[in-house]
Design a protein around this motif. Sequence first.
Motif, mmCIF file in Angstrom:
data_model
loop_
_atom_site.group_PDB
_atom_site.id
_atom_site.type_symbol
_atom_site.label_atom_id
_atom_site.label_comp_id
_atom_site.label_asym_id
_atom_site.label_seq_id
_atom_site.Cartn_x
_atom_site.Cartn_y
_atom_site.Cartn_z
ATOM 1 N N PRO A 15 -4.180 0.034 -1.760
ATOM 2 C CA PRO A 15 -3.947 0.375 -3.171
ATOM 3 C C PRO A 15 -4.933 1.433 -3.663
ATOM 4 O O PRO A 15 -6.078 1.486 -3.207
ATOM 5 N N PHE A 16 -4.483 2.254 -4.599
ATOM 6 C CA PHE A 16 -5.326 3.269 -5.222
ATOM 7 C C PHE A 16 -5.201 3.144 -6.740
ATOM 8 O O PHE A 16 -4.337 3.771 -7.349
ATOM 9 N N PRO A 17 -6.039 2.305 -7.348
ATOM 10 C CA PRO A 17 -5.987 2.135 -8.808
ATOM 11 C C PRO A 17 -6.157 3.486 -9.505
ATOM 12 O O PRO A 17 -6.886 4.345 -9.010
ATOM 13 N N PRO A 18 -5.515 3.703 -10.641
ATOM 14 C CA PRO A 18 -4.708 2.738 -11.397
ATOM 15 C C PRO A 18 -3.251 2.664 -10.967
ATOM 16 O O PRO A 18 -2.445 2.016 -11.625
ATOM 17 N N TYR A 19 -2.874 3.307 -9.869
ATOM 18 C CA TYR A 19 -1.479 3.290 -9.404
ATOM 19 C C TYR A 19 -1.261 2.087 -8.486
ATOM 20 O O TYR A 19 -1.021 2.226 -7.284
ATOM 21 N N ASP A 20 -1.334 0.905 -9.080
ATOM 22 C CA ASP A 20 -1.359 -0.323 -8.290
ATOM 23 C C ASP A 20 -0.014 -0.703 -7.687
ATOM 24 O O ASP A 20 0.047 -1.581 -6.830
ATOM 25 N N THR A 21 1.058 -0.055 -8.131
ATOM 26 C CA THR A 21 2.371 -0.337 -7.537
ATOM 27 C C THR A 21 2.783 0.749 -6.550
ATOM 28 O O THR A 21 3.831 0.646 -5.915
ATOM 29 N N TRP A 22 1.955 1.780 -6.424
ATOM 30 C CA TRP A 22 2.289 2.906 -5.558
ATOM 31 C C TRP A 22 1.685 2.726 -4.172
ATOM 32 O O TRP A 22 0.571 2.232 -4.029
ATOM 33 N N CYS A 23 2.422 3.164 -3.164
ATOM 34 C CA CYS A 23 1.977 3.047 -1.766
ATOM 35 C C CYS A 23 1.890 4.438 -1.132
ATOM 36 O O CYS A 23 2.808 5.248 -1.258
ATOM 37 N N ARG A 24 0.792 4.686 -0.455
ATOM 38 C CA ARG A 24 0.648 5.921 0.330
ATOM 39 C C ARG A 24 1.054 5.627 1.764
ATOM 40 O O ARG A 24 0.526 4.694 2.378
ATOM 41 N N VAL A 25 1.973 6.395 2.280
ATOM 42 C CA VAL A 25 2.399 6.215 3.676
ATOM 43 C C VAL A 25 2.219 7.524 4.421
ATOM 44 O O VAL A 25 2.648 8.587 3.978
ATOM 45 N N MET A 34 5.136 -5.093 5.214
ATOM 46 C CA MET A 34 5.150 -4.136 6.317
ATOM 47 C C MET A 34 4.307 -4.636 7.496
ATOM 48 O O MET A 34 4.681 -4.452 8.654
ATOM 49 N N ARG A 35 3.188 -5.251 7.192
ATOM 50 C CA ARG A 35 2.337 -5.772 8.272
ATOM 51 C C ARG A 35 3.071 -6.849 9.076
ATOM 52 O O ARG A 35 2.862 -6.978 10.284
ATOM 53 N N GLN A 36 3.916 -7.580 8.400
ATOM 54 C CA GLN A 36 4.705 -8.583 9.111
ATOM 55 C C GLN A 36 5.695 -7.946 10.066
ATOM 56 O O GLN A 36 6.190 -8.589 10.986
ATOM 57 N N LYS A 37 5.959 -6.670 9.846
ATOM 58 C CA LYS A 37 6.835 -5.907 10.743
ATOM 59 C C LYS A 37 6.030 -4.954 11.635
ATOM 60 O O LYS A 37 6.559 -3.995 12.182
ATOM 61 N N ASN A 38 4.720 -5.216 11.731
ATOM 62 C CA ASN A 38 3.820 -4.418 12.579
ATOM 63 C C ASN A 38 3.718 -2.955 12.140
ATOM 64 O O ASN A 38 3.658 -2.042 12.963
ATOM 65 N N ILE A 39 3.682 -2.742 10.832
ATOM 66 C CA ILE A 39 3.518 -1.402 10.276
ATOM 67 C C ILE A 39 2.361 -1.435 9.287
ATOM 68 O O ILE A 39 2.354 -2.242 8.355
ATOM 69 N N ALA A 40 1.371 -0.567 9.490
ATOM 70 C CA ALA A 40 0.233 -0.467 8.578
ATOM 71 C C ALA A 40 0.438 0.727 7.661
ATOM 72 O O ALA A 40 0.635 1.853 8.124
ATOM 73 N N VAL A 65 2.905 10.749 1.865
ATOM 74 C CA VAL A 65 3.585 10.773 0.580
ATOM 75 C C VAL A 65 3.291 9.462 -0.131
ATOM 76 O O VAL A 65 3.021 8.445 0.510
ATOM 77 N N MET A 66 3.326 9.487 -1.458
ATOM 78 C CA MET A 66 3.074 8.290 -2.248
ATOM 79 C C MET A 66 4.349 7.928 -3.000
ATOM 80 O O MET A 66 5.000 8.806 -3.583
ATOM 81 N N PHE A 67 4.720 6.647 -2.969
ATOM 82 C CA PHE A 67 5.941 6.224 -3.659
ATOM 83 C C PHE A 67 5.695 4.923 -4.392
ATOM 84 O O PHE A 67 4.789 4.150 -4.070
ATOM 85 N N ASP A 68 6.519 4.687 -5.402
ATOM 86 C CA ASP A 68 6.372 3.526 -6.273
ATOM 87 C C ASP A 68 7.208 2.370 -5.727
ATOM 88 O O ASP A 68 8.436 2.449 -5.668
ATOM 89 N N THR A 69 6.532 1.293 -5.350
ATOM 90 C CA THR A 69 7.234 0.116 -4.816
ATOM 91 C C THR A 69 7.838 -0.728 -5.929
ATOM 92 O O THR A 69 8.665 -1.601 -5.657
ATOM 93 N N GLY A 70 7.393 -0.509 -7.170
ATOM 94 C CA GLY A 70 7.929 -1.262 -8.290
ATOM 95 C C GLY A 70 7.271 -2.603 -8.524
ATOM 96 O O GLY A 70 7.520 -3.266 -9.535
ATOM 97 N N LYS A 71 6.430 -3.025 -7.596
ATOM 98 C CA LYS A 71 5.709 -4.291 -7.702
ATOM 99 C C LYS A 71 4.294 -4.063 -7.190
ATOM 100 O O LYS A 71 3.988 -2.982 -6.670
ATOM 101 N N PRO A 72 3.396 -5.049 -7.321
ATOM 102 C CA PRO A 72 2.061 -4.850 -6.752
ATOM 103 C C PRO A 72 2.139 -4.363 -5.312
ATOM 104 O O PRO A 72 2.824 -4.954 -4.478
ATOM 105 N N ARG A 87 0.303 -4.463 -2.807
ATOM 106 C CA ARG A 87 -0.112 -5.362 -1.723
ATOM 107 C C ARG A 87 1.047 -6.223 -1.215
ATOM 108 O O ARG A 87 1.062 -6.627 -0.051
ATOM 109 N N GLU A 88 2.028 -6.496 -2.070
ATOM 110 C CA GLU A 88 3.198 -7.255 -1.618
ATOM 111 C C GLU A 88 3.965 -6.458 -0.563
ATOM 112 O O GLU A 88 4.392 -7.000 0.461
ATOM 113 N N PHE A 89 4.145 -5.178 -0.831
ATOM 114 C CA PHE A 89 4.843 -4.324 0.131
ATOM 115 C C PHE A 89 4.020 -4.160 1.400
ATOM 116 O O PHE A 89 4.561 -4.237 2.516
#
Length: 374
Positions: free
Chosen positions: A342-352, A332-338, A317-324, A326-328
């Motif tokens: 990014p998929f331009p032009p949806y630069d604030t959206w994350c696919r999980v 997540m990587r700091q919590k051991n989650i990959a 699913v893809m969701f809007d983090t509200g910020k760039p 890569r920040e999210f």
Amino acid sequence: MTSNASRRDIFRTAGTAFVGAALAGLPQRRAFAQGAMPAASGEMLRLSANENPYGPSESAKQAMTAALSEGWKYATSEMPALAKLIAEREGLTPEHVMITEGSAEILRVVALLYGSSGSEMISARPTFEQAPGYAEKTGGELVWVDLDKDMKHDLAGMEGRITNKTGLIYVCNPNNPTATMMPAKDLRSFVGAVNTRAMVLVDEAYIDLVDDPAGSAMVDQVRAGKNVIIARTFSKIHGMAGLRLGFALARPDIIKRMNAVRMSSPNKMGLVAGLASYQDKEFMATSKKLVRECLNMTCKTFDELGLKYTKSQANFVMFDTGKPMREFSTAMRQKNIAVGRPFPPYDTWCRVSMGRLEQMPQFIDALRAHFKKV
């Protein structure tokens, strides 16, 4: 601090109870869950590549184990056997089927035949980039058409970009990375309208995960003799991404042309696993159900946090983090989650991508902690 910790503890307890209850529902779920724990400390939880962590099925594993002693043989009988099985299920002949080393080979072969050497290839943006990327590398000209306001293919916009140079039109349905699905009647009408002007490649990698696979697939357009090629894979519902197996459906003359420029053949282990898994309807149904439960759990958390997300018809699913984004991703990587890139032009959206049912509370816990802070 105390209240935040308490909320996390409550969620973790509730999440564990939910998972336990859900896994108890089906006998095969308990088998799926054996040895499947949340990522250990220091181990990265993979929610980034749209893999199916429930596979391969037990029947596929048994088939591979039985075939190990025949690893010295070329896979001369397994490919036609699998093509026959697929043809029977899809209402086609074996001559309509091409067995490949993953569906990526189909996308490259089709891009080479119809989208290279000065030809134009029309594609949505963003989408799965294998076919457009290969067309561009082999001298094709890419014509990008942005998704519509619902993050779905703009079929009218794509049709409007057809010229006498157009050789290939690519539609990924459900789309990767958005997980959105074109209504079957709209896509069927589109194929009917444009297939006389260019070859249409429909990538159905996730078709087995949608609400109505039979009604949503474009195989009827192949039966009708249209200029359409369908790409399918064993990487998703079958959980065989590492075994590299896929198949194309098209008119026999198109399949013959594709076979003439194929670049590789599947290996014996992938083929015997595919033969077993393709017939294992219980595994596919259970796997799909568990993926849906993971999606429901994740999307309920998005709702709770007020996050926008797409209506998924896939195992991600893809969701809007509200910020760039890569920040999210970094958080997540700091919590051991990959998670996805990014998929331009949806630069604030994350696919999980969806992990195992018992792993998703690890992501949801991290998600809630991140957005509570924000």
